[in-house]
Design a protein around this motif. Structure first.
Motif, short mmCIF file in Angstrom:
data_model
loop_
_atom_site.label_atom_id
_atom_site.label_comp_id
_atom_site.label_asym_id
_atom_site.label_seq_id
_atom_site.Cartn_x
_atom_site.Cartn_y
_atom_site.Cartn_z
N SER A 38 0.90 -1.14 0.07
CA SER A 38 -0.07 0.25 -0.23
C SER A 38 0.63 1.25 -0.23
O SER A 38 2.26 0.69 0.08
CB SER A 38 -1.01 -0.01 1.51
OG SER A 38 -2.01 1.27 1.45
N ALA A 39 0.56 2.47 0.39
CA ALA A 39 1.17 3.61 0.18
C ALA A 39 1.09 3.58 1.63
O ALA A 39 0.95 5.11 1.59
CB ALA A 39 0.21 4.76 -0.39
N GLU A 40 2.64 3.09 1.84
CA GLU A 40 3.22 3.77 3.02
C GLU A 40 3.55 5.12 3.58
O GLU A 40 4.74 5.07 2.50
CB GLU A 40 4.01 2.53 3.70
CG GLU A 40 3.67 2.48 5.32
CD GLU A 40 4.68 0.69 5.65
OE1 GLU A 40 4.09 0.70 6.66
OE2 GLU A 40 5.57 0.67 4.71
N GLN A 41 3.96 5.74 3.78
CA GLN A 41 4.54 7.02 4.64
C GLN A 41 5.50 6.56 5.12
O GLN A 41 6.79 7.63 5.36
CB GLN A 41 3.77 8.45 4.38
CG GLN A 41 2.74 8.01 3.70
CD GLN A 41 3.34 9.43 2.22
OE1 GLN A 41 3.96 10.12 2.57
NE2 GLN A 41 3.50 8.65 1.52
N HIS A 42 5.21 6.17 5.99
CA HIS A 42 6.27 5.42 7.32
C HIS A 42 6.03 5.28 8.21
O HIS A 42 4.82 4.31 7.99
CB HIS A 42 6.54 7.22 8.13
CG HIS A 42 5.55 7.44 9.61
ND1 HIS A 42 4.04 7.81 9.26
CD2 HIS A 42 6.08 7.42 10.80
CE1 HIS A 42 3.70 7.30 10.07
NE2 HIS A 42 4.43 7.72 11.48
N THR A 43 6.84 4.64 9.07
CA THR A 43 7.17 3.11 10.01
C THR A 43 7.13 2.97 11.09
O THR A 43 8.22 4.54 11.22
CB THR A 43 7.19 1.88 8.71
OG1 THR A 43 6.90 0.32 9.80
CG2 THR A 43 8.85 1.74 8.93
N ALA A 44 7.54 1.99 11.70
CA ALA A 44 7.64 2.37 13.38
C ALA A 44 9.68 2.55 13.29
O ALA A 44 10.22 3.32 14.19
CB ALA A 44 7.93 0.85 14.36
N ARG A 45 10.49 1.61 12.07
CA ARG A 45 11.53 1.46 12.02
C ARG A 45 12.55 3.34 11.59
O ARG A 45 13.07 3.69 11.63
CB ARG A 45 12.46 0.75 10.80
CG ARG A 45 12.26 -0.19 10.76
CD ARG A 45 12.58 -0.76 11.41
NE ARG A 45 12.70 -2.74 11.52
CZ ARG A 45 11.50 -3.12 12.22
NH1 ARG A 45 11.26 -2.65 13.45
NH2 ARG A 45 11.56 -4.64 11.79
N THR A 46 11.49 4.46 11.36
CA THR A 46 11.75 5.53 10.90
C THR A 46 12.43 6.63 12.35
O THR A 46 12.78 7.20 12.00
CB THR A 46 10.51 5.91 10.90
OG1 THR A 46 9.67 5.78 9.10
CG2 THR A 46 10.41 7.78 10.21
N THR A 95 9.48 9.13 1.05
CA THR A 95 7.65 10.43 1.26
C THR A 95 7.69 11.54 1.66
O THR A 95 8.82 12.45 2.03
CB THR A 95 7.23 9.22 2.30
OG1 THR A 95 7.34 9.44 3.27
CG2 THR A 95 7.39 7.72 1.07
N GLU A 96 6.70 12.03 1.34
CA GLU A 96 6.16 13.19 2.12
C GLU A 96 6.17 13.41 3.68
O GLU A 96 6.83 14.09 3.91
CB GLU A 96 4.81 13.36 2.22
CG GLU A 96 4.44 14.10 0.15
CD GLU A 96 3.33 14.88 -0.43
OE1 GLU A 96 2.69 14.85 0.41
OE2 GLU A 96 2.80 14.91 -1.45
N GLU A 97 5.70 12.17 4.07
CA GLU A 97 6.12 12.34 5.81
C GLU A 97 7.11 11.79 5.96
O GLU A 97 8.00 12.49 6.76
CB GLU A 97 5.33 11.09 6.25
CG GLU A 97 3.68 11.33 6.02
CD GLU A 97 2.88 10.37 6.56
OE1 GLU A 97 3.83 9.48 7.28
OE2 GLU A 97 1.69 10.43 6.28
#
Length: 351
Positions: A255-263, A278-280
């Motif tokens: 899906s169009a994920e923008q960030h995650t926990a690893r961020t 990504t923008e985020e």
């Protein structure tokens, strides 16, 4: 003085899981918390159970019923203010409604995609999700989908890191042998990730890949030499980020994920974060100053070539990224505080 909130928390209880860190976040915010762990009911399936689930799309009936009966009984015995469910694949709509009848605020948090990722949903959750008073998601693309699905209140909340787990560590001599590398990745295999990392491996970089399903890549891929063959968690994962010159932060292609926990986890461990653009991501970190980003496998290779040869620049960015997540207070405790403030307003309104 505000009354102490009682929270009945349902979800995975193993250290390093999103749910456990969130539950600890409630405790750190002064809540009284009782946890019903899903670990003992689900996930350690026998082969017959796996076959049953493949056909019926449900756990064994006795286990499934016992789990929901336990939640209902604890609602009666504990009388919580909040029922907080993380990834409630097997929490029935009936249990959620029962809590609501008792005047309990019901909240669901899904760390993954409910609508676009078949690995992280179930018919039971799909039926129950619109019954919750509040749905919390870390996926911006899910917000409107939840609303269209019938969820009345949806709250976007960024992922976080857990300072009890994600922090800079000092590597011993043996740990440097085990974990120091040019490039590291921690996460599930997906085709785009495998292709990009195989290109890195083909260029002769030292590489370590941790996670699940990496045994599914083609046997002739050079990448096979660098797959560790297991997932990695907690302080050991912090050692991976600390030991790597570059820690890659792929986002899912499901899906169009923008960030995650690893961020947040990678910089919190004082690792160099090279993530999907990504923008985020670019809103959180200034590119080339606090982290850096790529879009294509070719750009990933360019960034790897650049940063592995420039220790001083890489170390400066790593330090700035670490300082940024600390300054942002991007912790689970802070994220949970957002939820508690929303609930307290709701309770005050009702009273």
């Amino acid at each position: 003085m505000s009354k102490q909130l009682k929270v009945l928390a349902v979800g995975a209880g193993w250290r390093g899981s999103n749910s456990k860190s969130l539950f600890n976040g409630f405790i750190k915010n002064g809540c009284d918390v009782h946890i019903i762990e899903t670990d003992g009911y689900f996930y350690n399936y026998s082969i017959p159970e796996r076959l049953y689930m493949r056909v019926r799309k449900l756990p064994l009936k006795a286990k499934f019923q016992k789990f929901n009966t336990t939640i209902a009984r604890m609602i009666d015995a504990y009388q919580p203010d909040i029922l907080f469910v993380v990834k409630g694949l097997w929490v029935t709509e009936e249990v959620v409604q029962y809590a609501k009848v008792k005047g309990i605020t019901t909240i669901h948090f899904h760390p993954d995609f409910l609508f676009d990722d078949r690995y992280h949903t179930s018919t039971i959750l799909n039926q129950a999700i619109s019954s919750y008073d509040l749905v919390v998601t870390a996926k911006t693309t899910e917000v409107e989908k939840y609303k269209q699905y019938g969820c009345s209140r949806v709250h976007f909340m960024k992922y976080a890191y857990d300072p009890d787990i994600h922090y800079p560590v000092q590597l011993s001599v043996q740990e440097k042998i085990n974990f120091q590398t040019d490039v590291a990745f921690v996460g599930r295999m997906e085709p785009f990730r495998a292709d990009a990392l195989n290109r890195v491996a083909m260029q002769g970089y030292d590489l370590k890949v941790w996670g699940t399903k990496w045994d599914k890549i083609p046997k002739n891929d050079v990448l096979n030499r660098y797959c560790e063959g297991r997932p990695i968690f907690c302080e050991e994962m912090a050692k991976v980020f600390q030991g790597a010159k570059i820690s890659v932060g792929f986002l899912t292609q499901l899906s169009a994920e923008q960030h995650t926990a690893r961020t947040f986890e990678i910089p919190a461990c004082q690792g160099f974060f090279l993530g999907t653009r990504t923008e985020e991501h670019m809103d959180i970190f200034q590119p080339g100053v606090e982290a850096d980003f790529f879009t294509t496998p070719e750009e990933l290779l360019e960034k790897v070539a650049f940063y592995t040869q420039r220790d001083e620049i890489r170390q400066q960015i790593t330090q700035k990224g670490y300082e940024k997540v600390i300054k942002m207070n991007a912790t689970y405790e802070a994220r949970v505080k957002e939820i508690i403030e929303m609930v307290r307003k709701e309770i005050s309104y009702v009273m």
